[in-house]
Design an enzyme around this catalytic site. Sequence first.
Site, mmCIF file in Angstrom:
data_model
loop_
_atom_site.group_PDB
_atom_site.id
_atom_site.type_symbol
_atom_site.label_atom_id
_atom_site.label_comp_id
_atom_site.label_asym_id
_atom_site.label_seq_id
_atom_site.Cartn_x
_atom_site.Cartn_y
_atom_site.Cartn_z
ATOM 1 N N VAL A 22 -0.492 8.007 7.315
ATOM 2 C CA VAL A 22 0.965 8.104 7.719
ATOM 3 C C VAL A 22 1.968 7.320 6.955
ATOM 4 O O VAL A 22 3.146 7.705 6.528
ATOM 5 C CB VAL A 22 1.242 7.801 8.968
ATOM 6 C CG1 VAL A 22 2.660 7.596 9.471
ATOM 7 C CG2 VAL A 22 0.471 8.426 9.936
ATOM 8 N N CYS A 138 1.638 11.772 18.360
ATOM 9 C CA CYS A 138 1.853 12.841 17.580
ATOM 10 C C CYS A 138 1.788 14.482 18.274
ATOM 11 O O CYS A 138 1.992 15.494 17.888
ATOM 12 C CB CYS A 138 0.773 13.215 16.473
ATOM 13 S SG CYS A 138 -0.853 12.765 16.846
ATOM 14 N N GLY A 169 -4.923 13.218 12.598
ATOM 15 C CA GLY A 169 -4.411 12.248 13.553
ATOM 16 C C GLY A 169 -5.056 11.102 13.901
ATOM 17 O O GLY A 169 -4.621 10.096 14.373
ATOM 18 N N HIS A 251 -1.379 19.779 14.310
ATOM 19 C CA HIS A 251 -1.997 19.880 15.688
ATOM 20 C C HIS A 251 -1.227 21.231 16.236
ATOM 21 O O HIS A 251 -0.386 21.456 15.917
ATOM 22 C CB HIS A 251 -1.520 18.509 16.510
ATOM 23 C CG HIS A 251 -2.242 17.282 15.969
ATOM 24 N ND1 HIS A 251 -3.168 16.908 15.189
ATOM 25 C CD2 HIS A 251 -1.690 16.093 16.587
ATOM 26 C CE1 HIS A 251 -3.501 15.983 15.159
ATOM 27 N NE2 HIS A 251 -2.618 15.124 15.840
HETATM 28 N N1 LIG Z 1 -2.270 10.272 11.879
HETATM 29 C C1 LIG Z 1 -1.392 10.666 12.516
HETATM 30 O O1 LIG Z 1 -1.139 11.844 12.798
HETATM 31 C C2 LIG Z 1 -0.598 9.712 13.547
HETATM 32 C C3 LIG Z 1 0.549 10.142 14.353
HETATM 33 C C4 LIG Z 1 1.173 9.310 15.112
HETATM 34 C C5 LIG Z 1 1.056 7.881 15.174
HETATM 35 N N2 LIG Z 1 -0.134 7.373 14.338
HETATM 36 C C6 LIG Z 1 -0.407 5.838 14.312
HETATM 37 O O2 LIG Z 1 0.033 5.618 13.056
HETATM 38 C C7 LIG Z 1 -0.718 4.226 12.729
HETATM 39 C C8 LIG Z 1 -1.593 4.694 11.334
HETATM 40 O O3 LIG Z 1 -2.338 5.656 11.429
HETATM 41 P P1 LIG Z 1 -2.972 6.479 10.136
HETATM 42 O O4 LIG Z 1 -3.494 7.620 10.611
HETATM 43 O O5 LIG Z 1 -1.966 6.271 8.927
HETATM 44 O O6 LIG Z 1 -4.157 5.410 9.791
HETATM 45 P P2 LIG Z 1 -4.974 4.899 8.409
HETATM 46 O O7 LIG Z 1 -4.749 6.366 7.488
HETATM 47 O O8 LIG Z 1 -6.313 4.652 8.844
HETATM 48 O O9 LIG Z 1 -3.937 3.926 7.604
HETATM 49 C C9 LIG Z 1 -4.257 2.520 8.411
HETATM 50 C C10 LIG Z 1 -3.173 1.728 7.538
HETATM 51 O O10 LIG Z 1 -3.219 0.193 8.227
HETATM 52 C C11 LIG Z 1 -3.433 -0.614 7.395
HETATM 53 N N3 LIG Z 1 -4.149 -1.712 8.078
HETATM 54 C C12 LIG Z 1 -5.327 -1.614 8.703
HETATM 55 N N4 LIG Z 1 -5.895 -2.803 9.135
HETATM 56 C C13 LIG Z 1 -5.058 -3.727 8.701
HETATM 57 C C14 LIG Z 1 -4.582 -4.997 8.538
HETATM 58 N N5 LIG Z 1 -5.767 -5.782 9.196
HETATM 59 N N6 LIG Z 1 -3.484 -5.812 8.097
HETATM 60 C C15 LIG Z 1 -2.936 -4.995 7.308
HETATM 61 N N7 LIG Z 1 -2.824 -3.389 7.192
HETATM 62 C C16 LIG Z 1 -3.920 -2.958 7.949
HETATM 63 C C17 LIG Z 1 -4.438 -0.012 6.315
HETATM 64 O O11 LIG Z 1 -4.463 -0.522 5.168
HETATM 65 P P3 LIG Z 1 -5.506 -0.584 3.910
HETATM 66 O O12 LIG Z 1 -5.399 0.636 3.448
HETATM 67 O O13 LIG Z 1 -5.096 -1.637 3.238
HETATM 68 O O14 LIG Z 1 -6.830 -0.482 4.878
HETATM 69 C C18 LIG Z 1 -3.562 1.535 6.254
HETATM 70 O O15 LIG Z 1 -2.373 1.266 5.260
HETATM 71 C C19 LIG Z 1 -1.876 4.213 13.881
HETATM 72 O O16 LIG Z 1 -1.339 3.264 14.831
HETATM 73 C C20 LIG Z 1 -1.942 5.617 14.709
HETATM 74 O O17 LIG Z 1 -2.170 5.295 15.954
HETATM 75 C C21 LIG Z 1 -0.890 8.311 13.424
#
Ligand SMILES: NC(=O)c1ccc[n+]([C@@H]2O[C@H](COP(=O)([O-])OP(=O)(O)OC[C@H]3O[C@@H](n4cnc5c(N)ncnc54)[C@H](OP(=O)(O)O)[C@@H]3O)[C@@H](O)[C@H]2O)c1
Length: 344
Positions: A22, A138, A169, A251
């Site tokens: 994201v 989402c 997601g 989705h």
């Molecule tokens: N994906 C979707 O469709 C979607 C839709 C709506 C909401 N969301 C929400 O958006 C958020 C992120 O989702 P994502 O899908 O982008 O996940 P992701 O690809 O797993 O990315 C997670 C991000 O968080 C960072 N992070 C994890 N642990 C951390 C820590 N301890 N300190 C600092 N940064 C940290 C990671 O950094 P590193 O790369 O350094 O690990 C990465 O930049 C979640 O809350 C999710 O529920 C996602």
Amino acid sequence: MSVKLLKKQSYTVAVIGATGVVGKESLEILEERKFPLAGLRLFASKRSAGQSLACQGREWRVEELTPDGPFAGIDLAFISATDAISREYAPRLADAGAIVIDDSAVFRMDADVPLVVPEVNAHALDAAVRGIIAIPNCTTTPLVMVLEPLHRAVIVKRVVVTTFQSVSGTGTAAMDELVKQTRDLLSFREVKAEVYPHQIAFNCLPQIGSFGEGGECSEETKIVNETRKILEEPQMRITATTVRVPVLRCHSEAVNIETERPLTPNEARALLAAMPGVVVFDEPVRQLYPMPLDAAGKDEVYVGRIREDLSITNGLNLWLVSDNLRKGAALNAVQIAEALIARA
Ligand SMILES: NC(=O)c1ccc[n+]([C@@H]2O[C@H](COP(=O)([O-])OP(=O)(O)OC[C@H]3O[C@@H](n4cnc5c(N)ncnc54)[C@H](OP(=O)(O)O)[C@@H]3O)[C@@H](O)[C@H]2O)c1
């Protein structure tokens, strides 16, 4: 009193979780929409600190997120990391003077946190008393985009929604897992499930999130509660079944709607076509209907298969597809920031 963004020529923006799926989409969208950036602060975990990411023709270095920040001078902060990060850092950033647009589930149902889809309820931004604004799940966002015009016209009495949710997601690790499992299966290698409780390749999992006491998934509860909050209809009857499918991006949702007053499919098409951000794509005789492969990378919510449900009085069935990384997450957050700028 609500927290307002100060009027400026350009704004210092922070992206927390910038290296995630994201977060990276947010950078693309800030670039595409020529967001007025005075500066950009990118935060992620220690693992990613020191990497650089491009946005608006510049490389920006990723900083490790720590409680020491420093967070002074940040006008707007997008948080897309984990629930734990949002819980800890959204208040810290708001205390340091930023308006926080949070992607997690942590604050969505708090009475003093607006839950916003700008096309539907931008007026809710006026209630941002804590400096934190939440974006919906989402699946909720495209659902309310479609329900809103129908509800205003003929009153939606009941909604039955079944989702078909892509692995993006769940984030980067889940996308990698689908690709790896598919490769392993086609190469007759052993398949490991690490992100999900079961193999996702060539499979469907009727579980998103954890199970509650009544057997419902947390994702299903989010759809019900968030839809009611955004549409300001706390009693609206909604039931959901959420399913993870082996699709990388976008989705889909099968939606059954019961309305108080009659509505023909053609009237529904006209109402939906007039809704900003919604595209009606509905020519079944030519086998044209929305599909995840077509909606990937697009901003709009696509709706098709609009037809009468003959099993009830005033029933309508439809199918919608939306890019969960864009309107479901990063785009909605940037549109909220743009709405705040317009109100500054
Ligand atoms: N994906 C979707 O469709 C979607 C839709 C709506 C909401 N969301 C929400 O958006 C958020 C992120 O989702 P994502 O899908 O982008 O996940 P992701 O690809 O797993 O990315 C997670 C991000 O968080 C960072 N992070 C994890 N642990 C951390 C820590 N301890 N300190 C600092 N940064 C940290 C990671 O950094 P590193 O790369 O350094 O690990 C990465 O930049 C979640 O809350 C999710 O529920 C996602």
